[in-house]
Enzyme design. Structure first.
Site, PDB file in Angstrom:
ATOM      1  N   ILE A   1       2.222   5.178   1.518  1.00 25.35           N
ATOM      2  CA  ILE A   1       1.268   6.450   0.975  1.00 25.35           C
ATOM      3  C   ILE A   1       1.320   7.568   1.879  1.00 25.35           C
ATOM      4  CG2 ILE A   1      -0.878   7.164   0.278  1.00 25.35           C
ATOM      5  CD1 ILE A   1      -1.500   4.056  -0.654  1.00 25.35           C
TER       6      ILE A   1
ATOM      7  N   PHE B   1      -3.159   6.025  10.680  1.00 26.55           N
ATOM      8  CA  PHE B   1      -3.891   5.006  11.486  1.00 26.55           C
ATOM      9  C   PHE B   1      -2.756   3.989  12.008  1.00 26.55           C
ATOM     10  CE2 PHE B   1      -8.597   5.214  12.194  1.00 26.55           C
ATOM     11  CZ  PHE B   1      -8.709   6.378  11.592  1.00 26.55           C
TER      12      PHE B   1
ATOM     13  N   ASN C   1      -6.284  -8.093   2.037  1.00 33.31           N
ATOM     14  CA  ASN C   1      -6.411  -8.313   3.723  1.00 33.31           C
ATOM     15  C   ASN C   1      -8.034  -8.121   3.939  1.00 33.31           C
ATOM     16  OD1 ASN C   1      -6.991  -5.227   4.372  1.00 33.31           O
ATOM     17  ND2 ASN C   1      -4.983  -5.108   3.551  1.00 33.31           N
TER      18      ASN C   1
ATOM     19  N   LYS D   1      -2.434 -16.878 -16.234  1.00 34.63           N
ATOM     20  CA  LYS D   1      -2.827 -17.512 -14.977  1.00 34.63           C
ATOM     21  C   LYS D   1      -1.623 -18.743 -14.731  1.00 34.63           C
ATOM     22  CE  LYS D   1      -6.155 -20.529 -12.623  1.00 34.63           C
ATOM     23  NZ  LYS D   1      -7.247 -21.498 -12.919  1.00 34.63           N
TER      24      LYS D   1
HETATM   25  O1  C5P Z   1       3.208   1.116   9.263  1.00 34.54           O
HETATM   26  P1  C5P Z   1       1.544   0.902   9.257  1.00 34.54           P
HETATM   27  O2  C5P Z   1       1.247   0.180   8.123  1.00 34.54           O
HETATM   28  O3  C5P Z   1       1.351   0.330  10.439  1.00 34.54           O
HETATM   29  O4  C5P Z   1       1.076   2.154   9.102  1.00 34.54           O
HETATM   30  C1  C5P Z   1      -0.348   2.348   9.267  1.00 34.54           C
HETATM   31  C2  C5P Z   1      -0.679   3.803   8.553  1.00 34.54           C
HETATM   32  O5  C5P Z   1       0.070   3.899   7.259  1.00 34.54           O
HETATM   33  C3  C5P Z   1      -2.217   3.825   8.176  1.00 34.54           C
HETATM   34  O6  C5P Z   1      -2.438   5.165   8.196  1.00 34.54           O
HETATM   35  C4  C5P Z   1      -1.961   3.373   6.668  1.00 34.54           C
HETATM   36  O7  C5P Z   1      -3.024   3.840   5.890  1.00 34.54           O
HETATM   37  C5  C5P Z   1      -0.566   3.927   6.293  1.00 34.54           C
HETATM   38  N1  C5P Z   1      -0.017   3.396   5.173  1.00 34.54           N
HETATM   39  C6  C5P Z   1      -0.053   3.759   3.909  1.00 34.54           C
HETATM   40  N2  C5P Z   1       0.509   3.358   3.076  1.00 34.54           N
HETATM   41  C7  C5P Z   1       1.253   1.987   3.171  1.00 34.54           C
HETATM   42  C8  C5P Z   1       1.341   1.360   4.460  1.00 34.54           C
HETATM   43  C9  C5P Z   1       0.580   2.151   5.485  1.00 34.54           C
HETATM   44  O8  C5P Z   1      -0.539   4.980   3.639  1.00 34.54           O
HETATM   45  N3  C5P Z   1       2.035   1.306   2.332  1.00 34.54           N
END
Ligand code: C5P
Length: 413
Positions: free
Chosen positions: A323, A340, A224, A303
């Site tokens: 995470i 966030f 992204n 590939k």
């Molecule tokens: O659920 P969403 O992706 O909107 O949540 C955003 C928050 O969750 C951010 O703090 C992002 O760093 C964390 N996040 C994470 N692991 C993921 C997805 C999002 O730590 N797989």
């Protein structure tokens, strides 16, 4: 030059209160700015002792510098009267900082060569105070390999090199070689000598930042547009406020903030592993990374080839570990956990939903529908929610916002 015109007694308040700055002026046109520089330093509480080279006196008079500093200017190594009042070794010991501004190519060369052929170069040799050098000269003289090598030598000796700036020069040339403006030098002195606001001293923070990359085959991936700027700004702010900082960074093109321990990761799974290794040893965990929610179920060994008989291809994706939710779910040594949320509408509703669902202590919501902030931008604003409260942090640079956010987090620990 023995009359002391003490018009300015040092202030006992101000960001530089009680700091002793030895201002060494050499002979460049920028010397005229030293009167302003001295006034601004004194306004902030510093004591300034001016030392001038012979050539500097052609550009600004010792009387002017004596009047603004409130102290007689020192300019001679061999003046018995001056040596009797404050000898050169005493002067060298007195300083908390030696600031050479403007530092001409000649002064820089003499310092690099370790010469002591006038009072100023002797003081630089004799002091154990930190030395900051603010080069000022014609752009061609600055670019000259001899000057560049001399500056590199000073840097290697741990002298601070402040500037120069680029722009129009007194000689009509345009380029690198202008002395930094007085206020920029004052700010650098403050940053270096000023009382540091370190409410996070003794605390430790782990931050995830940037995007993740989810491999499809050895050459392709899904990712992204996260720049990592907000997470890096938070790491820098936390470090400046005194915290011990670990930054778990996805693939981004950003320099590691000074004093921060950086762990580079690529995929969500590797970020998860690094986060779980570090989270429980720290007081605060901030999830700023834009983690890919899904990854290809299998990474092809070779590939993937384009085929003539298929106009479409399917990649089966599986969910990545969340995470921040994993960290918030720790039952032992759980850190204060901050997430966030990038939202485009009904910011509070969705952010508070995430706060509860992921069991967070705090969530910072970005309204990504507003142009000029958030993803990839240098500025941002945040709405911060925690179970019992909320606070808006209005649009400002990500650096400033990060400082405000870290202070807010600290107030909730
Ligand atoms: O659920 P969403 O992706 O909107 O949540 C955003 C928050 O969750 C951010 O703090 C992002 O760093 C964390 N996040 C994470 N692991 C993921 C997805 C999002 O730590 N797989």
């Amino acid at each position: 030059m023995q009359t002391l015109v003490n018009t300015q007694s040092p202030l006992n308040s101000g960001s530089l209160a009680g700091k002793k700055i030895l201002l060494g002026i050499s002979g460049g046109i920028a010397a005229y700015k030293c009167a302003e520089l001295t006034r601004r330093l004194i306004e902030r509480g510093a004591e300034v002792q001016v030392v001038m080279t012979k050539a500097a006196k052609e550009f600004i008079t010792p009387l002017t510098m004596q009047a603004v500093s409130g102290r007689p200017v020192s300019d001679s190594l061999l003046d018995p009267a001056a040596e009797a009042s404050m000898g050169h070794i005493e002067l060298a010991k007195w300083a908390d900082l030696v600031l050479l501004a403007p530092a001409t190519a000649d002064l820089i060369a003499r310092v690099a060569a370790g010469m002591g052929n006038d009072l100023l170069s002797t003081l630089v040799l004799a002091t154990d105070a930190p030395v900051a050098v603010s080069p000022a000269m014609n752009q061609q003289m600055y670019a000259n390999i001899a000057t560049q090598e001399n500056i590199a030598t000073l840097r290697r000796r741990k002298m601070m090199i402040w500037g120069p700036a680029a722009g129009e020069q007194a000689c009509g040339d345009v380029g690198m070689g202008r002395m930094l403006e007085p206020m920029q030098l004052v700010n650098l002195c403050e940053e270096f000598l000023g009382e540091k606001d370190q409410p996070l001293a003794g605390k430790s923070v782990v931050i995830t930042a940037g995007p993740t990359r989810e491999a499809i085959d050895p050459v392709r991936y899904i990712s992204n547009h996260s720049s990592g700027k907000m997470g890096f700004a938070i790491a820098e702010a936390a470090q400046k406020l005194g915290a011990d900082v670990t930054l778990i960074a996805g693939p981004v093109n950003l320099a590691t903030p000074e004093g921060v321990q950086r762990i580079n990761v690529t995929s969500a799974e590797s970020m998860h592993e690094a986060a779980m290794t570090h989270a429980s040893n720290n007081q605060v965990f901030i999830a700023c990374a834009a983690v890919a929610d899904y990854r290809p179920e299998a990474i092809a060994d070779q590939k993937i080839k384009k085929t003539d008989d298929n106009d479409a291809m399917t990649i089966r994706m599986v969910k990545n570990p969340d995470i921040v939710a994993s960290v918030a779910g720790l039952t032992k040594n759980r850190p204060f956990t901050v997430g966030f949320a990038a939202e485009t509408q009904d910011v509070e509703h969705y952010a508070r939903g995430k706060l509860t669902r992921k069991n967070l202590d705090m969530i910072c919501a970005n309204d990504v529908s507003v142009a000029g902030q958030g993803f990839n931008s240098d500025d941002n604003s945040l709405k911060v929610f925690w179970p019992e409260g909320e606070q808006s942090l209005p649009l400002t640079s990500k650096q400033e916002l990060a400082i405000q956010l870290m202070k807010l987090i600290d107030s909730q620990l």
